[in-house]
Design a protein around this motif. Structure first.
Motif, PDB file in Angstrom:
ATOM      1  N   VAL A 220      57.778  76.439 -13.787  1.00  0.00           N
ATOM      2  CA  VAL A 220      58.821  75.958 -14.693  1.00  0.00           C
ATOM      3  C   VAL A 220      59.788  75.089 -13.901  1.00  0.00           C
ATOM      4  CG1 VAL A 220      60.707  76.598 -16.240  1.00  0.00           C
ATOM      5  CG2 VAL A 220      58.628  77.991 -16.159  1.00  0.00           C
ATOM      6  N   VAL A 221      60.026  73.879 -14.390  1.00  0.00           N
ATOM      7  CA  VAL A 221      60.969  72.959 -13.761  1.00  0.00           C
ATOM      8  C   VAL A 221      62.178  72.806 -14.675  1.00  0.00           C
ATOM      9  CG1 VAL A 221      61.333  70.639 -12.846  1.00  0.00           C
ATOM     10  CG2 VAL A 221      59.078  71.718 -12.658  1.00  0.00           C
ATOM     11  N   SER A 222      63.360  73.090 -14.146  1.00  0.00           N
ATOM     12  CA  SER A 222      64.590  72.986 -14.927  1.00  0.00           C
ATOM     13  C   SER A 222      65.634  72.214 -14.130  1.00  0.00           C
ATOM     14  CB  SER A 222      65.122  74.374 -15.294  1.00  0.00           C
ATOM     15  OG  SER A 222      65.345  75.146 -14.123  1.00  0.00           O
ATOM     16  N   TYR A 223      66.695  71.789 -14.794  1.00  0.00           N
ATOM     17  CA  TYR A 223      67.723  71.010 -14.106  1.00  0.00           C
ATOM     18  C   TYR A 223      69.028  71.082 -14.874  1.00  0.00           C
ATOM     19  CZ  TYR A 223      66.792  67.552 -17.745  1.00  0.00           C
ATOM     20  OH  TYR A 223      66.639  66.939 -18.957  1.00  0.00           O
ATOM     21  N   TYR A 224      70.123  70.693 -14.212  1.00  0.00           N
ATOM     22  CA  TYR A 224      71.401  70.537 -14.900  1.00  0.00           C
ATOM     23  C   TYR A 224      72.220  69.470 -14.175  1.00  0.00           C
ATOM     24  CZ  TYR A 224      73.808  73.244 -11.253  1.00  0.00           C
ATOM     25  OH  TYR A 224      74.333  73.684 -10.065  1.00  0.00           O
ATOM     26  N   ASP A 225      73.179  68.882 -14.907  1.00  0.00           N
ATOM     27  CA  ASP A 225      74.030  67.844 -14.319  1.00  0.00           C
ATOM     28  C   ASP A 225      74.931  68.456 -13.253  1.00  0.00           C
ATOM     29  OD1 ASP A 225      72.965  66.051 -16.057  1.00  0.00           O
ATOM     30  OD2 ASP A 225      74.590  66.162 -17.512  1.00  0.00           O
ATOM     31  N   THR A 226      75.027  67.762 -12.126  1.00  0.00           N
ATOM     32  CA  THR A 226      75.904  68.231 -11.059  1.00  0.00           C
ATOM     33  C   THR A 226      77.254  67.523 -11.069  1.00  0.00           C
ATOM     34  OG1 THR A 226      74.948  66.601  -9.542  1.00  0.00           O
ATOM     35  CG2 THR A 226      73.940  68.798  -9.582  1.00  0.00           C
ATOM     36  N   ASP A 227      77.374  66.471 -11.879  1.00  0.00           N
ATOM     37  CA  ASP A 227      78.633  65.716 -11.918  1.00  0.00           C
ATOM     38  C   ASP A 227      78.837  65.186 -13.326  1.00  0.00           C
ATOM     39  OD1 ASP A 227      80.753  63.879 -11.644  1.00  0.00           O
ATOM     40  OD2 ASP A 227      80.211  63.479  -9.552  1.00  0.00           O
TER      41      ASP A 227
ATOM     42  N   ASP B  55      60.744  77.114 -10.450  1.00  0.00           N
ATOM     43  CA  ASP B  55      60.502  78.556 -10.454  1.00  0.00           C
ATOM     44  C   ASP B  55      59.034  78.830 -10.747  1.00  0.00           C
ATOM     45  OD1 ASP B  55      63.317  79.802 -10.282  1.00  0.00           O
ATOM     46  OD2 ASP B  55      63.548  78.315 -11.866  1.00  0.00           O
ATOM     47  N   ILE B  56      58.491  79.853 -10.070  1.00  0.00           N
ATOM     48  CA  ILE B  56      57.073  80.199 -10.204  1.00  0.00           C
ATOM     49  C   ILE B  56      56.943  81.659 -10.611  1.00  0.00           C
ATOM     50  CG2 ILE B  56      54.854  80.348  -9.003  1.00  0.00           C
ATOM     51  CD1 ILE B  56      55.910  78.291  -7.033  1.00  0.00           C
ATOM     52  N   TYR B  57      56.083  81.893 -11.597  1.00  0.00           N
ATOM     53  CA  TYR B  57      55.759  83.267 -11.998  1.00  0.00           C
ATOM     54  C   TYR B  57      54.321  83.570 -11.591  1.00  0.00           C
ATOM     55  CZ  TYR B  57      54.996  87.429 -14.852  1.00  0.00           C
ATOM     56  OH  TYR B  57      54.703  88.700 -15.286  1.00  0.00           O
ATOM     57  N   CYS B  58      54.117  84.576 -10.760  1.00  0.00           N
ATOM     58  CA  CYS B  58      52.787  85.022 -10.339  1.00  0.00           C
ATOM     59  C   CYS B  58      52.343  86.133 -11.278  1.00  0.00           C
ATOM     60  CB  CYS B  58      52.805  85.512  -8.901  1.00  0.00           C
ATOM     61  SG  CYS B  58      53.267  84.237  -7.694  1.00  0.00           S
ATOM     62  N   VAL B  59      51.266  85.890 -12.011  1.00  0.00           N
ATOM     63  CA  VAL B  59      50.840  86.828 -13.057  1.00  0.00           C
ATOM     64  C   VAL B  59      50.419  88.168 -12.472  1.00  0.00           C
ATOM     65  CG1 VAL B  59      49.159  87.217 -14.906  1.00  0.00           C
ATOM     66  CG2 VAL B  59      50.172  84.941 -14.594  1.00  0.00           C
TER      67      VAL B  59
ATOM     68  N   TRP C 171      58.957  86.585 -10.554  1.00  0.00           N
ATOM     69  CA  TRP C 171      59.407  85.207 -10.469  1.00  0.00           C
ATOM     70  C   TRP C 171      59.960  84.953  -9.070  1.00  0.00           C
ATOM     71  CZ3 TRP C 171      58.866  81.332 -13.949  1.00  0.00           C
ATOM     72  CH2 TRP C 171      58.577  81.675 -15.288  1.00  0.00           C
ATOM     73  N   LYS C 172      59.838  83.706  -8.614  1.00  0.00           N
ATOM     74  CA  LYS C 172      60.502  83.296  -7.384  1.00  0.00           C
ATOM     75  C   LYS C 172      60.846  81.821  -7.480  1.00  0.00           C
ATOM     76  CE  LYS C 172      56.360  82.247  -4.637  1.00  0.00           C
ATOM     77  NZ  LYS C 172      55.672  82.503  -3.345  1.00  0.00           N
TER      78      LYS C 172
ATOM     79  N   VAL D  26      55.634  57.515 -10.030  1.00  0.00           N
ATOM     80  CA  VAL D  26      54.744  58.331  -9.208  1.00  0.00           C
ATOM     81  C   VAL D  26      54.197  59.482 -10.054  1.00  0.00           C
ATOM     82  CG1 VAL D  26      55.991  57.791  -7.082  1.00  0.00           C
ATOM     83  CG2 VAL D  26      56.593  59.839  -8.387  1.00  0.00           C
ATOM     84  N   ILE D  27      53.142  60.087  -9.560  1.00  0.00           N
ATOM     85  CA  ILE D  27      52.642  61.335 -10.145  1.00  0.00           C
ATOM     86  C   ILE D  27      53.047  62.448  -9.187  1.00  0.00           C
ATOM     87  CG2 ILE D  27      50.616  62.664 -10.811  1.00  0.00           C
ATOM     88  CD1 ILE D  27      49.229  60.035 -11.493  1.00  0.00           C
ATOM     89  N   ALA D  28      53.939  63.307  -9.641  1.00  0.00           N
ATOM     90  CA  ALA D  28      54.372  64.443  -8.846  1.00  0.00           C
ATOM     91  C   ALA D  28      53.383  65.580  -9.050  1.00  0.00           C
ATOM     92  CB  ALA D  28      55.774  64.874  -9.258  1.00  0.00           C
ATOM     93  N   ALA D  29      52.726  65.999  -7.974  1.00  0.00           N
ATOM     94  CA  ALA D  29      51.685  67.027  -8.033  1.00  0.00           C
ATOM     95  C   ALA D  29      52.173  68.274  -7.304  1.00  0.00           C
ATOM     96  CB  ALA D  29      50.389  66.522  -7.418  1.00  0.00           C
ATOM     97  N   PHE D  30      52.351  69.366  -8.043  1.00  0.00           N
ATOM     98  CA  PHE D  30      52.802  70.609  -7.421  1.00  0.00           C
ATOM     99  C   PHE D  30      51.590  71.445  -7.045  1.00  0.00           C
ATOM    100  CE2 PHE D  30      54.259  75.019  -7.444  1.00  0.00           C
ATOM    101  CZ  PHE D  30      55.353  74.930  -6.596  1.00  0.00           C
ATOM    102  N   ASP D  31      51.376  71.608  -5.742  1.00  0.00           N
ATOM    103  CA  ASP D  31      50.236  72.374  -5.235  1.00  0.00           C
ATOM    104  C   ASP D  31      50.509  73.864  -5.430  1.00  0.00           C
ATOM    105  OD1 ASP D  31      48.691  73.900  -3.058  1.00  0.00           O
ATOM    106  OD2 ASP D  31      47.821  71.900  -2.903  1.00  0.00           O
ATOM    107  N   LEU D  32      49.664  74.537  -6.195  1.00  0.00           N
ATOM    108  CA  LEU D  32      49.901  75.942  -6.525  1.00  0.00           C
ATOM    109  C   LEU D  32      49.741  76.868  -5.330  1.00  0.00           C
ATOM    110  CD1 LEU D  32      48.084  76.067  -9.981  1.00  0.00           C
ATOM    111  CD2 LEU D  32      50.551  76.155  -9.588  1.00  0.00           C
ATOM    112  N   ALA D  33      48.899  76.510  -4.378  1.00  0.00           N
ATOM    113  CA  ALA D  33      48.698  77.369  -3.208  1.00  0.00           C
ATOM    114  C   ALA D  33      49.816  77.186  -2.185  1.00  0.00           C
ATOM    115  CB  ALA D  33      47.339  77.078  -2.575  1.00  0.00           C
ATOM    116  N   ARG D  34      50.164  75.941  -1.881  1.00  0.00           N
ATOM    117  CA  ARG D  34      51.187  75.655  -0.868  1.00  0.00           C
ATOM    118  C   ARG D  34      52.590  75.686  -1.448  1.00  0.00           C
ATOM    119  NH1 ARG D  34      49.737  70.420  -0.466  1.00  0.00           N
ATOM    120  NH2 ARG D  34      51.381  70.006   1.063  1.00  0.00           N
ATOM    121  N   GLU D  35      52.699  75.570  -2.779  1.00  0.00           N
ATOM    122  CA  GLU D  35      53.971  75.612  -3.502  1.00  0.00           C
ATOM    123  C   GLU D  35      54.925  74.517  -3.025  1.00  0.00           C
ATOM    124  OE1 GLU D  35      55.325  79.655  -3.222  1.00  0.00           O
ATOM    125  OE2 GLU D  35      53.869  80.355  -4.704  1.00  0.00           O
TER     126      GLU D  35
END
Length: 226
Positions: free
Chosen positions: A17-24, A36-40, A45-46, A85-94
């Motif tokens: 899950v990718v989330s965000y909020y304004d910092t300014d 955030d990642i949930y391991c089934v 969560w971590k 770009v294509i942002a690729a999140f590697d599930l093993a290396r995180e």
């Protein structure tokens, strides 16, 4: 945004899950992005390192999972570099890696989305028929993962009846099943004959709200459940 995939290094499924909020409040384009990642199997969560890409401006969609990584389209967040770009999140290396987009893709125009087609990463211009008024959909397929030169492109002439096509799967070697997001129907495109027609199920056209591909597996996500 979110994604789901299998991490073969630990034999576990993961939800990203990718989330965000304004910092300014005075500069609304400044975001902190959280991953955030949930391991089934573990049931926990971590939070991992922030994304180096500006995923706040990407399409709010499910990531395309190919080769053990979840992919989203986004402009780079590196200083002074806003390439597509294509942002690729590697599930093993995180961690996030970068996959090259086709040379003729620009984030300044079009309405691109990523899907999986035949086990390959696939990109479509879902809005070409809208912003160019020609009712055509461009589709790119990356035949060798990570290799920029392996992108191939073909264009489907949707005519005036259909628009905004999204590939779902192959039928054999010559036909592709697509979903028409504007007309909510399933279509079949023949690569050799360059023809597009309604998919017929039990003698009637297939009308749907959305669709995805189901692949049978002996791996169960219900670890430890009776």
């Amino acid at each position: 945004m979110h994604g789901f995939g299998y991490d073969g290094s630990i034999d576990d499924y993961k939800i990203v899950v990718v989330s965000y909020y304004d910092t300014d409040e005075y500069y609304p384009d400044n975001f902190d992005t959280f991953v955030d990642i949930y391991c089934v199997k573990k049931g926990v969560w971590k939070r991992v390192d922030n994304s180096p890409y500006d995923l706040s401006s990407a399409r709010r969609c499910t990531g395309a999972c190919v080769r053990g990584a979840v992919h989203w389209l986004a402009p780079s967040k590196k200083q002074g570099d806003y390439r597509a770009v294509i942002a690729a999140f590697d599930l093993a290396r995180e961690v996030f890696d970068e996959i090259p987009v086709p040379n003729d893709v620009s984030m300044d125009s079009g309405c691109y989305q990523l899907v999986v087609l035949g086990g390959c990463l696939c990109m479509t211009d879902a809005g070409r028929s809208l912003h160019q008024d020609n009712n055509k959909t461009d589709i790119w397929i990356m035949h060798e993962y990570g290799l920029a030169e392996s992108w191939t492109k073909f264009t489907i002439d949707c005519g005036y009846e259909w628009s905004m096509l999204k590939p779902l799967c192959y039928i054999g070697d010559e036909e592709i099943v697509l979903i028409c997001e504007g007309g909510e129907v399933l279509l079949v495109y023949n690569l050799n004959e360059n023809t597009l027609k309604n998919m017929v199920v039990d003698g009637a056209s297939a009308y749907v709200l959305d669709g995805c591909v189901f692949v049978e597996s002996l791996l169960s996500p219900c670890f430890g459940m009776s």
